[in-house]
Motif scaffolding. Structure first.
Motif, PDB file in Angstrom:
ATOM      1  N   ASP A 277      47.458  37.172  43.070  1.00  0.00           N
ATOM      2  CA  ASP A 277      48.142  38.382  42.643  1.00  0.00           C
ATOM      3  C   ASP A 277      49.629  38.231  42.973  1.00  0.00           C
ATOM      4  O   ASP A 277      50.096  38.620  44.030  1.00  0.00           O
ATOM      5  CB  ASP A 277      47.536  39.585  43.378  1.00  0.00           C
ATOM      6  CG  ASP A 277      48.156  40.895  42.924  1.00  0.00           C
ATOM      7  OD1 ASP A 277      49.154  40.845  42.167  1.00  0.00           O
ATOM      8  OD2 ASP A 277      47.660  41.953  43.338  1.00  0.00           O
TER       9      ASP A 277
ATOM     10  N   LYS B 242      39.458  44.771  47.813  1.00  0.00           N
ATOM     11  CA  LYS B 242      40.431  44.079  48.646  1.00  0.00           C
ATOM     12  C   LYS B 242      39.942  43.862  50.078  1.00  0.00           C
ATOM     13  O   LYS B 242      40.253  42.868  50.710  1.00  0.00           O
ATOM     14  CB  LYS B 242      41.685  44.951  48.682  1.00  0.00           C
ATOM     15  CG  LYS B 242      42.973  44.208  48.798  1.00  0.00           C
ATOM     16  CD  LYS B 242      44.093  45.203  48.569  1.00  0.00           C
ATOM     17  CE  LYS B 242      45.434  44.550  48.764  1.00  0.00           C
ATOM     18  NZ  LYS B 242      46.545  45.479  48.538  1.00  0.00           N
TER      19      LYS B 242
ATOM     20  N   GLN C  41      44.510  38.396  31.478  1.00  0.00           N
ATOM     21  CA  GLN C  41      43.998  38.385  32.849  1.00  0.00           C
ATOM     22  C   GLN C  41      44.558  37.241  33.682  1.00  0.00           C
ATOM     23  O   GLN C  41      44.474  37.246  34.901  1.00  0.00           O
ATOM     24  CB  GLN C  41      42.469  38.268  32.836  1.00  0.00           C
ATOM     25  CG  GLN C  41      41.775  39.451  32.236  1.00  0.00           C
ATOM     26  CD  GLN C  41      41.842  40.663  33.147  1.00  0.00           C
ATOM     27  OE1 GLN C  41      42.161  40.546  34.316  1.00  0.00           O
ATOM     28  NE2 GLN C  41      41.567  41.819  32.604  1.00  0.00           N
TER      29      GLN C  41
ATOM     30  N   GLU D 257      46.737  38.222  49.208  1.00  0.00           N
ATOM     31  CA  GLU D 257      47.097  38.412  47.808  1.00  0.00           C
ATOM     32  C   GLU D 257      47.200  37.070  47.089  1.00  0.00           C
ATOM     33  O   GLU D 257      46.936  36.966  45.899  1.00  0.00           O
ATOM     34  CB  GLU D 257      48.418  39.186  47.693  1.00  0.00           C
ATOM     35  CG  GLU D 257      48.345  40.608  48.258  1.00  0.00           C
ATOM     36  CD  GLU D 257      47.240  41.437  47.638  1.00  0.00           C
ATOM     37  OE1 GLU D 257      46.742  41.067  46.553  1.00  0.00           O
ATOM     38  OE2 GLU D 257      46.839  42.455  48.229  1.00  0.00           O
TER      39      GLU D 257
ATOM     40  N   GLU E 228      41.056  31.617  35.370  1.00  0.00           N
ATOM     41  CA  GLU E 228      42.491  31.314  35.320  1.00  0.00           C
ATOM     42  C   GLU E 228      42.802  30.213  34.318  1.00  0.00           C
ATOM     43  O   GLU E 228      43.947  29.814  34.171  1.00  0.00           O
ATOM     44  CB  GLU E 228      42.986  30.886  36.711  1.00  0.00           C
ATOM     45  CG  GLU E 228      42.903  31.967  37.771  1.00  0.00           C
ATOM     46  CD  GLU E 228      43.796  33.147  37.454  1.00  0.00           C
ATOM     47  OE1 GLU E 228      44.819  32.951  36.777  1.00  0.00           O
ATOM     48  OE2 GLU E 228      43.450  34.275  37.859  1.00  0.00           O
TER      49      GLU E 228
ATOM     50  N   ASN F 170      43.929  35.971  45.813  1.00  0.00           N
ATOM     51  CA  ASN F 170      43.567  36.660  44.584  1.00  0.00           C
ATOM     52  C   ASN F 170      44.551  36.299  43.477  1.00  0.00           C
ATOM     53  O   ASN F 170      44.500  36.859  42.406  1.00  0.00           O
ATOM     54  CB  ASN F 170      43.562  38.165  44.836  1.00  0.00           C
ATOM     55  CG  ASN F 170      42.872  38.926  43.740  1.00  0.00           C
ATOM     56  OD1 ASN F 170      42.134  38.338  42.943  1.00  0.00           O
ATOM     57  ND2 ASN F 170      43.124  40.221  43.665  1.00  0.00           N
TER      58      ASN F 170
ATOM     59  N   ALA G 181      46.685  34.744  35.862  1.00  0.00           N
ATOM     60  CA  ALA G 181      47.776  34.986  36.801  1.00  0.00           C
ATOM     61  C   ALA G 181      49.051  34.323  36.286  1.00  0.00           C
ATOM     62  O   ALA G 181      49.034  33.192  35.848  1.00  0.00           O
ATOM     63  CB  ALA G 181      47.414  34.413  38.170  1.00  0.00           C
TER      64      ALA G 181
ATOM     65  N   THR H 152      52.264  39.603  41.776  1.00  0.00           N
ATOM     66  CA  THR H 152      53.053  40.829  41.891  1.00  0.00           C
ATOM     67  C   THR H 152      53.116  41.266  43.351  1.00  0.00           C
ATOM     68  O   THR H 152      54.193  41.540  43.883  1.00  0.00           O
ATOM     69  CB  THR H 152      52.411  41.942  41.045  1.00  0.00           C
ATOM     70  OG1 THR H 152      52.085  41.401  39.771  1.00  0.00           O
ATOM     71  CG2 THR H 152      53.334  43.102  40.875  1.00  0.00           C
ATOM     72  N   SER H 153      51.957  41.293  43.997  1.00  0.00           N
ATOM     73  CA  SER H 153      51.927  41.698  45.406  1.00  0.00           C
ATOM     74  C   SER H 153      52.621  40.673  46.286  1.00  0.00           C
ATOM     75  O   SER H 153      53.262  41.029  47.275  1.00  0.00           O
ATOM     76  CB  SER H 153      50.483  41.858  45.889  1.00  0.00           C
ATOM     77  OG  SER H 153      49.822  42.799  45.104  1.00  0.00           O
TER      78      SER H 153
ATOM     79  N   LYS I  79      54.609  48.135  41.512  1.00  0.00           N
ATOM     80  CA  LYS I  79      53.776  47.799  42.668  1.00  0.00           C
ATOM     81  C   LYS I  79      54.410  48.346  43.955  1.00  0.00           C
ATOM     82  O   LYS I  79      53.715  48.902  44.811  1.00  0.00           O
ATOM     83  CB  LYS I  79      53.655  46.269  42.755  1.00  0.00           C
ATOM     84  CG  LYS I  79      52.865  45.768  43.923  1.00  0.00           C
ATOM     85  CD  LYS I  79      51.383  45.903  43.651  1.00  0.00           C
ATOM     86  CE  LYS I  79      50.580  45.681  44.921  1.00  0.00           C
ATOM     87  NZ  LYS I  79      49.178  46.001  44.702  1.00  0.00           N
TER      88      LYS I  79
ATOM     89  N   ASN J  54      38.215  40.567  47.490  1.00  0.00           N
ATOM     90  CA  ASN J  54      39.503  40.705  46.815  1.00  0.00           C
ATOM     91  C   ASN J  54      39.546  39.837  45.563  1.00  0.00           C
ATOM     92  O   ASN J  54      40.411  38.967  45.418  1.00  0.00           O
ATOM     93  CB  ASN J  54      40.644  40.324  47.779  1.00  0.00           C
ATOM     94  CG  ASN J  54      41.984  40.809  47.274  1.00  0.00           C
ATOM     95  OD1 ASN J  54      42.058  41.701  46.428  1.00  0.00           O
ATOM     96  ND2 ASN J  54      43.061  40.226  47.778  1.00  0.00           N
ATOM     97  N   GLN J  55      38.605  40.052  44.673  1.00  0.00           N
ATOM     98  CA  GLN J  55      38.527  39.289  43.428  1.00  0.00           C
ATOM     99  C   GLN J  55      38.181  40.244  42.292  1.00  0.00           C
ATOM    100  O   GLN J  55      37.598  41.292  42.528  1.00  0.00           O
ATOM    101  CB  GLN J  55      37.416  38.231  43.538  1.00  0.00           C
ATOM    102  CG  GLN J  55      37.698  37.108  44.506  1.00  0.00           C
ATOM    103  CD  GLN J  55      38.717  36.116  43.985  1.00  0.00           C
ATOM    104  OE1 GLN J  55      38.848  35.916  42.786  1.00  0.00           O
ATOM    105  NE2 GLN J  55      39.469  35.510  44.898  1.00  0.00           N
TER     106      GLN J  55
END
Lengths: 485, 274
Positions: free
Chosen positions: B241, A366, B47, B236, A301, B239, B49, B243-244, B60, A370-371
């Motif tokens: 994520d 997931k 990639q 989520e 990240e 992760n 976030a 969007t989720s 989604k 979940n990675q």
């Protein structure tokens, strides 16, 4: 090597420490051979030899098979712990009432046969096949997780649901509630739970370690200029996954070696591993010592970089473990045995480098970690970007080794004492031997044809300082920074 | 054009304007065509976030809603199953709360003595954040499922209790007197006179409670994990994520609105004009 630990624990003439006055045959033979060292480590195990025997009066240690060794080890540990590891009082008492009476008296208060039978040589059908095993979504839990998609549980006749847990406080509570039959825990947790430190006291067993190494210190990208010298970290806020974790103890050890008092000069916060990256990004933390994949995820990240792998602090340190209540092991011995076998089998499968890519694929979805797969595989293959522009190649960045060394337990207890998590006199070896069930691990590893160590204590070299498991109290006192000394 | 038609049109225009601006200012990131191994290991620029554009969230939503009931094991279930778990927990906690709060509220409302005696407890317990109960509940109840339901129970009981007491206490004394002259028993008075008279106030309390319960369940499930829409957000978030996460925020909003609408309809039924 001679076997020292199996002196008949009910015999008042035998010294389980095998000191000067010991009359057991190994010691008397030994004294003939060499007049020197009387200091022997306890509980050296070298089973798997010739004909079995079950005669307490004529201890012939060399002819003890592994079953015998196992049952002696359990008995010896129990007897010694009843006497608070005070050899003098054990021997005086045994002489006074006679070994048979002592055996009978102890047998009446402690289910000796049940403890020995907790794991049998040939495992029967599991009493209960539907199990819930909790895990925290980190790569340390690899064997527990992968045993599901790769079929290790099935192989041993178990239908296990692996349940993702938000953090270790919840994992502890759900384990104590018996919602989980067994769980992925941090190696210090079963010790803490057994002693009632930060929890209600409940006897716990830790028959297998999951992983060794595999953690790292990550700093926020804002602190690139402080990467060279940890003594510049004054005032930093660090995250660790749990108070009773190797992460907490290693971070404390590390900064203390650079002259920082972790209770004064830095702030250590408990943050569940999955929330580490989000907190680092938000600036809530300056860094953390956390389990992977969250170290690699911080790099991915672009919010952090890897300052140091914990492998470079203590190569081979334990991290996470498989643990269950003593009650589970006693009431469902075959279930326990098969579960342990499945996990040790999975753990040894996870160790060779060639299996790691397949495992990374299996545990990334997931339902499990979940990675992103590339993050997991950088952790498991050890070829990774450190966030500073370098590609590193460290195949044993994380490794998997099930054997629960008693010396690891003693080291953890010394750190708990050092930082004030436990106080007063600590029976280091007694607790380590009660919780870290090396006997069960040994017997399962043997049945899988794996090599087992012939001892359960060894000394470690941590940042240039030697740890001797026979001198835990002196080790605690040897540190300049700490609360317990 | 009537106002009734203008308002929704204005709402739609506002919505699309905001989404359009959001979509417009979200930068699209492309990876370099040729990446070095280091860049590959770092995941490349695409990639990382970041807050997604509305189009990604819509995609989604379509993906999740086209298969809302899939079940890939205990830690990965479709959004429909997660919502069902959450609604089940909310309704069971809420049901028990109503079972306790409404009779107790009646008692407090009808008896000034009971009101005075219980008031200090209510005032102390009411402001406690329901989540503060969680560690205690987990420890005492020894079951995470029941603990989550208990937390819903404890948070939804207060508005119902207080509103019921208030509604009952404020029924016009004339009506109660009329019942008395007809020599109705206390129980019959309560059932045929006070209950209908206090029903709108009680329903207001119940409507506030269901709103709070729905707010709390998400937080409780993030803490306890396992199943439910709160767990979905947490999973989520781990992760990163987003969007989720945004999709599930919308789902939580819509379900909350539906629950509220149901109570609004019931409220209309029991309303009366003097």
């Amino acid at each position: 090597m001679t076997i020292k630990s199996f002196g008949n624990p009910y015999d008042g003439d035998v010294d389980l420490r095998h000191g000067k006055s010991c009359t057991c045959d190994t010691c008397s033979n030994h004294k003939h051979a060499s007049t020197g060292s009387d200091e022997h480590r306890e509980a050296l195990v070298e089973p798997a030899q010739a004909a079995p025997h079950r005669d307490f009066d004529e201890p012939n240690h060399a002819a003890m098979d592994s079953d015998e060794a196992l049952s002696h080890m359990v008995e010896s540990a129990v007897v010694r712990s009843v006497f608070g590891h005070n050899e003098i009082s054990r021997r005086a008492f045994a002489k006074m009432v006679g070994g048979g009476t002592l055996a009978a008296a102890l047998g009446s208060i402690f289910p000796m046969e049940a403890a020995k039978a907790a794991i049998a040589e040939s495992l029967g059908k599991p009493e209960k096949t539907k199990l819930n095993v909790g895990f925290v979504p980190i790569t340390c839990a690899t064997p527990i997780i992968m045993a599901k998609p790769l079929g290790f549980y099935e192989k041993y006749g178990l239908d296990v649901d692996v349940i993702k847990t938000a953090g270790w406080a919840v994992a502890r509570d759900k384990s104590l509630n018996k919602e989980y039959d067994a769980a992925h825990m941090l190696t210090p947790m079963p010790l803490a739970i057994t002693m009632g430190a930060g929890s209600v006291a409940e006897p716990y067993l830790m028959p297998a370690v999951e992983n060794i190494n595999g953690q790292a210190i990550v700093l926020h990208t804002d602190h690139l200029d402080k990467n060279d010298d940890p003594s510049k970290w004054k005032g930093f806020k660090f995250g660790v996954p749990f108070e009773y974790s190797m992460h907490n103890f290693l971070l404390r050890y590390y900064v203390a070696e650079f002259g920082l008092d972790p209770d004064v000069d830095i702030q250590i916060r408990v943050v569940p591993p999955p929330e580490m990256v989000a907190n680092l990004r938000a600036g809530n933390l300056d860094g953390y010592l956390s389990p992977d994949p969250f170290n690699q995820r911080a790099v991915w990240e672009k919010v952090g970089f890897i300052h140091k792998l914990t492998k470079d602090i203590w190569d081979g340190h334990p991290c996470c473990a498989f643990a269950c209540s003593a009650e589970f092991a006693e009431t469902l011995p075959n279930t326990y045995g098969n579960l342990l076998k499945a996990l040790i089998d999975a753990t040894q499968y996870a160790s060779p480098a060639e299996n790691r890519a397949e495992i990374a694929e299996a545990i990334a979805p997931k339902n499990y970690l979940n990675q992103p797969v590339p993050v997991i595989s950088q952790v498991l293959t050890g070829r990774y970007a450190d966030g500073l522009g370098n590609i590193k190649d460290v195949p044993d960045r994380i490794d998997f080794d099930p054997f629960p060394w008693h010396s690891m337990g003693v080291w953890i207890l010394t750190q708990m004492k050092r930082w004030g998590y436990i106080e007063g006199d600590v029976d280091y070896k007694g607790i380590a031997e009660q919780v870290y069930n090396a006997a069960d691990a040994t017997s399962i590893m043997k049945s899988l044809g794996l090599e087992t160590p012939n001892k359960t204590y060894q000394s470690y070299e941590i940042m240039g300082k030697t740890f001797d498991p026979d001198q835990p109290e002196a080790y605690v006192d040897s540190f300049a920074i700490g609360k317990g000394s | 054009m009537s106002d009734a038609l203008k308002a929704p049109i204005l709402s739609l225009i506002l919505l699309f304007a905001v989404l359009g601006i959001w979509e417009g200012i979200t930068p699209t990131v492309k990876d370099a065509a040729e990446m070095t191994e280091y860049e590959l290991l770092m995941g490349g620029a695409s990639q990382e976030a970041r807050v997604p554009p509305p189009s990604a969230i819509a995609a989604k939503a379509v993906e999740e809603l086209s298969d809302p009931f899939y079940d890939n094991g205990p830690n990965d279930k479709g959004i429909g199953i997660q919502v069902a778990y959450s609604v089940y927990r909310v309704l069971s906690g809420y049901f028990f709360a109503a079972l306790v709060a409404i009779p107790l509220g009646f008692l407090i409302g009808m008896s000034p003595l009971a009101y005075k005696a219980l008031d200090p407890f209510i005032q102390v317990l009411r402001p406690i954040s329901p989540l503060a109960w969680m560690p205690l509940a987990l420890f005492v109840i020894k079951d995470s499922e029941a603990s989550a339901i208990f937390v819903i129970f404890i948070c939804s009981i207060w508005p119902m209790l207080i509103n019921t007491a208030f509604g009952v206490a404020n029924v016009r004394q004339d009506w109660v007197n009329v019942a008395r002259t007809h020599e109705l028993s206390n129980l019959k008075t309560a059932a045929t006179v006070i209950l209908p008279a206090a029903a709108p106030t009680i329903l207001t309390g119940m409507r506030i409670s269901i709103g709070i319960a729905w707010l709390v369940i998400v937080a409780a499930e993030m803490l306890v994990g396992g199943t439910g829409v709160g767990y979905y957000v947490w999973n989520e978030w781990n992760n990163l994520d987003l969007t989720s996460v945004i999709f599930s925020i919308l789902v939580i909003g819509v379900v909350g609105m539906l629950l509220d609408t149901i109570f609004a309809q019931v409220q209309k039924v029991v309303a009366y004009h003097e």
